[in-house]
Write a protein that holds these residues in place. Structure first.
Motif, PDB file in Angstrom:
ATOM      1  N   ALA A  69       1.236 -49.467 -10.507  1.00 10.75           N
ATOM      2  CA  ALA A  69       0.546 -49.564  -9.221  1.00 10.75           C
ATOM      3  C   ALA A  69      -0.571 -50.594  -9.272  1.00 10.75           C
ATOM      4  O   ALA A  69      -1.305 -50.697 -10.256  1.00 10.75           O
ATOM      5  N   SER A  70      -0.697 -51.355  -8.198  1.00 10.05           N
ATOM      6  CA  SER A  70      -1.765 -52.349  -8.125  1.00 10.05           C
ATOM      7  C   SER A  70      -3.081 -51.720  -7.677  1.00 10.05           C
ATOM      8  O   SER A  70      -4.160 -52.060  -8.188  1.00 10.05           O
ATOM      9  N   ILE A  71      -3.020 -50.802  -6.700  1.00 14.09           N
ATOM     10  CA  ILE A  71      -4.194 -50.143  -6.133  1.00 14.09           C
ATOM     11  C   ILE A  71      -3.785 -48.722  -5.760  1.00 14.09           C
ATOM     12  O   ILE A  71      -2.661 -48.493  -5.289  1.00 14.09           O
ATOM     13  N   PHE A  72      -4.697 -47.770  -5.940  1.00 13.22           N
ATOM     14  CA  PHE A  72      -4.473 -46.415  -5.446  1.00 13.22           C
ATOM     15  C   PHE A  72      -5.311 -46.232  -4.181  1.00 13.22           C
ATOM     16  O   PHE A  72      -6.532 -46.439  -4.209  1.00 13.22           O
ATOM     17  N   VAL A  73      -4.666 -45.863  -3.078  1.00 15.91           N
ATOM     18  CA  VAL A  73      -5.331 -45.776  -1.778  1.00 15.91           C
ATOM     19  C   VAL A  73      -5.222 -44.353  -1.234  1.00 15.91           C
ATOM     20  O   VAL A  73      -4.113 -43.843  -1.048  1.00 15.91           O
ATOM     21  N   TRP A  74      -6.366 -43.718  -0.974  1.00 12.96           N
ATOM     22  CA  TRP A  74      -6.371 -42.380  -0.368  1.00 12.96           C
ATOM     23  C   TRP A  74      -7.774 -42.124   0.186  1.00 12.96           C
ATOM     24  O   TRP A  74      -8.735 -42.068  -0.568  1.00 12.96           O
ATOM     25  N   PRO A  75      -7.914 -41.972   1.516  1.00 13.15           N
ATOM     26  CA  PRO A  75      -9.248 -41.787   2.105  1.00 13.15           C
ATOM     27  C   PRO A  75      -9.985 -40.567   1.573  1.00 13.15           C
ATOM     28  O   PRO A  75     -11.201 -40.615   1.368  1.00 13.15           O
ATOM     29  N   GLY A  76      -9.282 -39.438   1.399  1.00 11.49           N
ATOM     30  CA  GLY A  76      -9.905 -38.262   0.779  1.00 11.49           C
ATOM     31  C   GLY A  76     -10.627 -37.335   1.732  1.00 11.49           C
ATOM     32  O   GLY A  76     -11.670 -36.770   1.381  1.00 11.49           O
ATOM     33  N   VAL A  77     -10.077 -37.107   2.926  1.00 15.07           N
ATOM     34  CA  VAL A  77     -10.725 -36.226   3.905  1.00 15.07           C
ATOM     35  C   VAL A  77     -10.829 -34.804   3.343  1.00 15.07           C
ATOM     36  O   VAL A  77      -9.818 -34.160   3.059  1.00 15.07           O
ATOM     37  N   ASN A  78     -12.050 -34.329   3.175  1.00 14.22           N
ATOM     38  CA  ASN A  78     -12.340 -32.960   2.726  1.00 14.22           C
ATOM     39  C   ASN A  78     -11.637 -32.569   1.431  1.00 14.22           C
ATOM     40  O   ASN A  78     -11.323 -31.388   1.214  1.00 14.22           O
ATOM     41  N   GLU A  79     -11.400 -33.533   0.560  1.00 14.34           N
ATOM     42  CA  GLU A  79     -10.882 -33.206  -0.765  1.00 14.34           C
ATOM     43  C   GLU A  79     -11.978 -32.505  -1.566  1.00 14.34           C
ATOM     44  O   GLU A  79     -13.135 -32.927  -1.554  1.00 14.34           O
ATOM     45  N   ALA A  80     -11.603 -31.438  -2.285  1.00 13.17           N
ATOM     46  CA  ALA A  80     -12.581 -30.800  -3.161  1.00 13.17           C
ATOM     47  C   ALA A  80     -13.060 -31.805  -4.202  1.00 13.17           C
ATOM     48  O   ALA A  80     -14.246 -31.890  -4.516  1.00 13.17           O
ATOM     49  N   TYR A  81     -12.116 -32.569  -4.738  1.00 12.83           N
ATOM     50  CA  TYR A  81     -12.413 -33.723  -5.600  1.00 12.83           C
ATOM     51  C   TYR A  81     -11.183 -34.599  -5.724  1.00 12.83           C
ATOM     52  O   TYR A  81     -11.292 -35.797  -5.611  1.00 12.83           O
ATOM     53  N   GLY A  82     -10.008 -34.046  -5.931  1.00 13.90           N
ATOM     54  CA  GLY A  82      -8.801 -34.857  -5.956  1.00 13.90           C
ATOM     55  C   GLY A  82      -8.385 -35.272  -7.350  1.00 13.90           C
ATOM     56  O   GLY A  82      -8.887 -36.267  -7.881  1.00 13.90           O
ATOM     57  N   MET A  83      -7.465 -34.498  -7.947  1.00 12.07           N
ATOM     58  CA  MET A  83      -6.995 -34.823  -9.286  1.00 12.07           C
ATOM     59  C   MET A  83      -6.280 -36.164  -9.331  1.00 12.07           C
ATOM     60  O   MET A  83      -6.279 -36.843 -10.358  1.00 12.07           O
ATOM     61  N   VAL A  84      -5.685 -36.571  -8.214  1.00 14.95           N
ATOM     62  CA  VAL A  84      -4.949 -37.841  -8.213  1.00 14.95           C
ATOM     63  C   VAL A  84      -5.866 -39.023  -8.486  1.00 14.95           C
ATOM     64  O   VAL A  84      -5.446 -40.026  -9.060  1.00 14.95           O
ATOM     65  N   TYR A  85      -7.120 -38.928  -8.081  1.00 16.48           N
ATOM     66  CA  TYR A  85      -8.066 -40.001  -8.390  1.00 16.48           C
ATOM     67  C   TYR A  85      -8.273 -40.119  -9.905  1.00 16.48           C
ATOM     68  O   TYR A  85      -8.366 -41.223 -10.453  1.00 16.48           O
ATOM     69  N   LEU A  86      -8.352 -38.982 -10.574  1.00 18.87           N
ATOM     70  CA  LEU A  86      -8.511 -39.003 -12.033  1.00 18.87           C
ATOM     71  C   LEU A  86      -7.269 -39.599 -12.692  1.00 18.87           C
ATOM     72  O   LEU A  86      -7.376 -40.405 -13.622  1.00 18.87           O
ATOM     73  N   GLU A  87      -6.092 -39.193 -12.228  1.00 21.20           N
ATOM     74  CA  GLU A  87      -4.849 -39.690 -12.823  1.00 21.20           C
ATOM     75  C   GLU A  87      -4.728 -41.203 -12.668  1.00 21.20           C
ATOM     76  O   GLU A  87      -4.355 -41.910 -13.622  1.00 21.20           O
ATOM     77  N   ALA A  88      -5.030 -41.707 -11.476  1.00 27.77           N
ATOM     78  CA  ALA A  88      -4.914 -43.150 -11.239  1.00 27.77           C
ATOM     79  C   ALA A  88      -5.901 -43.927 -12.104  1.00 27.77           C
ATOM     80  O   ALA A  88      -5.541 -44.927 -12.742  1.00 27.77           O
ATOM     81  N   GLN A  89      -7.143 -43.471 -12.152  1.00 32.56           N
ATOM     82  CA  GLN A  89      -8.150 -44.179 -12.946  1.00 32.56           C
ATOM     83  C   GLN A  89      -7.837 -44.128 -14.436  1.00 32.56           C
ATOM     84  O   GLN A  89      -8.097 -45.086 -15.168  1.00 32.56           O
ATOM     85  N   ALA A  90      -7.266 -43.017 -14.904  1.00 30.67           N
ATOM     86  CA  ALA A  90      -6.898 -42.913 -16.316  1.00 30.67           C
ATOM     87  C   ALA A  90      -5.887 -43.973 -16.702  1.00 30.67           C
ATOM     88  O   ALA A  90      -5.870 -44.449 -17.845  1.00 30.67           O
ATOM     89  N   SER A  91      -5.042 -44.369 -15.750  1.00 32.69           N
ATOM     90  CA  SER A  91      -4.070 -45.436 -15.998  1.00 32.69           C
ATOM     91  C   SER A  91      -4.630 -46.821 -15.700  1.00 32.69           C
ATOM     92  O   SER A  91      -3.911 -47.815 -15.806  1.00 32.69           O
ATOM     93  N   GLY A  92      -5.895 -46.887 -15.308  1.00 31.64           N
ATOM     94  CA  GLY A  92      -6.505 -48.183 -15.054  1.00 31.64           C
ATOM     95  C   GLY A  92      -6.182 -48.767 -13.697  1.00 31.64           C
ATOM     96  O   GLY A  92      -6.232 -49.984 -13.519  1.00 31.64           O
ATOM     97  N   VAL A  93      -5.884 -47.903 -12.711  1.00 28.99           N
ATOM     98  CA  VAL A  93      -5.582 -48.372 -11.363  1.00 28.99           C
ATOM     99  C   VAL A  93      -6.855 -48.312 -10.516  1.00 28.99           C
ATOM    100  O   VAL A  93      -7.467 -47.240 -10.409  1.00 28.99           O
ATOM    101  N   PRO A  94      -7.287 -49.420  -9.927  1.00 32.73           N
ATOM    102  CA  PRO A  94      -8.490 -49.382  -9.088  1.00 32.73           C
ATOM    103  C   PRO A  94      -8.275 -48.530  -7.840  1.00 32.73           C
ATOM    104  O   PRO A  94      -7.160 -48.456  -7.315  1.00 32.73           O
ATOM    105  N   ILE A  95      -9.349 -47.894  -7.372  1.00 34.09           N
ATOM    106  CA  ILE A  95      -9.287 -46.931  -6.283  1.00 34.09           C
ATOM    107  C   ILE A  95      -9.870 -47.513  -5.007  1.00 34.09           C
ATOM    108  O   ILE A  95     -10.913 -48.180  -5.034  1.00 34.09           O
ATOM    109  N   VAL A  96      -9.207 -47.215  -3.886  1.00 33.66           N
ATOM    110  CA  VAL A  96      -9.780 -47.451  -2.565  1.00 33.66           C
ATOM    111  C   VAL A  96      -9.847 -46.101  -1.862  1.00 33.66           C
ATOM    112  O   VAL A  96      -8.817 -45.483  -1.587  1.00 33.66           O
TER     113      VAL A  96
END
Length: 358
Positions: free
Chosen positions: A255-282
């Motif tokens: 993946a080039s970029i991980f994109v997810w606005p995150g409306v009312n996410e408690a925190y979002g495990m997917v953000y951790l997974e993407a960053q662990a693989s070195g994917v920048p977050i939007v």
């Protein structure tokens, strides 16, 4: 070594229904076990009232009284700690305070919240029970700064409040992403907050120019609405359905970029997974979400989809920036959000309670 009774009132870790709550409970059990300690799932009884049904609350209280009496008698005799995950006004812990008091063992909570606004109204009985459970806990571990606000304000006596950042159930980082594939979104497709995130995502993509594609991993009852939102983009948006962890990891690896606005996410495990693989977050700068993101300058919600689109455009046009941001994200996850950190945080706070009892 300790023997721990673990309980999750809202959803058992053994539930067959996938959810972030179930996965976090499983991850917490793995973290508590990681130094060789024993963890038993104390009970499968579900204490959960979604709609504020006072008759249901009374029925669940009766079931909990019966279950608590059984556990007081039947817990293994060497059990020396009770841990409850996710005590809150819709799913109060009606077992842990009673059982731990009767058995004379320490009682701690993971990811508990206090909702003073619910102490009156249809959830009042359960909200008071959740507050009582919080008051009983000697240690409460919190995952986000937002949770800490009310826990600190309503702290009982000398109770300890300890940060336990959300974490991945792995000891090492996964392979690094090539960061040259499609953009990626991972999210369940449900009415409410998830659909709201997909709506913002579709509005954002309207402002993204150039040659881009987006892979969407996820499924659920709102899929027809999500597909309708994305229909205007034609084949540039590819729906992959619900994927297992191995298939998701394959997506993160390119993946080039991980994109997810995150409306009312408690925190979002997917953000951790993407960053662990070195994917920048939007993402948008939201409570909970900001607790798991390496960068602190994500667009404010009030700036709307155009600000998200500008962030996407910046990354799409700069492969070197994607690489550097991705490497920084991996270092951040390694330092703060792997299972070894969670295990150390938990037992550093809890072992002294066991030593006091011995």
């Amino acid at each position: 070594m300790a023997r721990v009774a673990f309980y999750a009132p809202m959803k058992s870790p053994d539930s067959s229904k996938p959810s972030g709550d179930r996965e976090m409970a499983r991850n917490l059990i793995a973290a508590i076990r990681a130094q060789g300690d024993c963890v038993d799932l104390a009970s499968q009884i579900r204490i959960y009232d979604k709609s504020g049904d006072q008759d249901l609350q009374q029925e669940l209280r009766h079931k909990a009284q019966v279950e608590a009496a059984r556990l007081i008698s039947d817990l293994p005799p060497d059990t020396n700690l009770w841990v409850t995950y996710h005590n809150y006004y819709k799913a109060p812990d009606l077992l842990g305070p009673e059982v731990s008091r009767a058995r004379g063992i320490p009682y701690v909570q993971l990811e508990s919240t206090r909702a003073t606004s619910r102490l009156s109204g249809p959830w009042a009985d359960f909200a008071h029970a959740a507050h009582h459970a919080c008051d009983t806990a000697q240690v409460i571990f919190y995952h986000t700064a937002n949770d800490l606000i009310t826990l600190e304000r309503e702290r009982f006596s000398s109770q300890s409040l300890v940060e336990l950042p959300p974490f991945l159930p792995v000891a090492e980082l996964p392979p690094v992403s090539t960061r040259d594939g499609a953009m990626l979104t991972v999210g369940m497709m449900r009415p409410g907050d998830k659909l709201a995130s997909y709506t913002i995502l579709a509005e954002t993509l309207e402002h993204v120019t150039g040659d881009w594609t987006l892979d969407v991993a996820g499924d659920g009852p709102a899929r027809p609405e999500v597909e309708e939102l994305m229909a205007r983009f034609g084949p540039r948006v590819r729906f992959l359905g619900q994927l297992d962890q191995n298939a998701l990891q394959a997506l993160y690896r390119q993946a080039s970029i991980f994109v997810w606005p995150g409306v009312n996410e408690a925190y979002g495990m997917v953000y951790l997974e993407a960053q662990a693989s070195g994917v920048p977050i939007v993402a948008q700068d939201r409570p909970g979400v900001r607790d798991v993101l390496m960068r602190s300058d994500h667009p404010n919600v009030g700036l709307g989809p155009k600000a998200l689109a500008a962030r996407i455009q910046m990354y799409l046009g700069d492969p070197a920036l994607r690489r550097s941001e991705g490497e920084r994200a991996r270092a951040y996850i390694a330092q703060r959000h792997l299972i070894s950190s969670a295990t150390e945080q938990f037992w550093t706070a809890v072992r002294p309670l066991l030593e006091e009892k011995s």
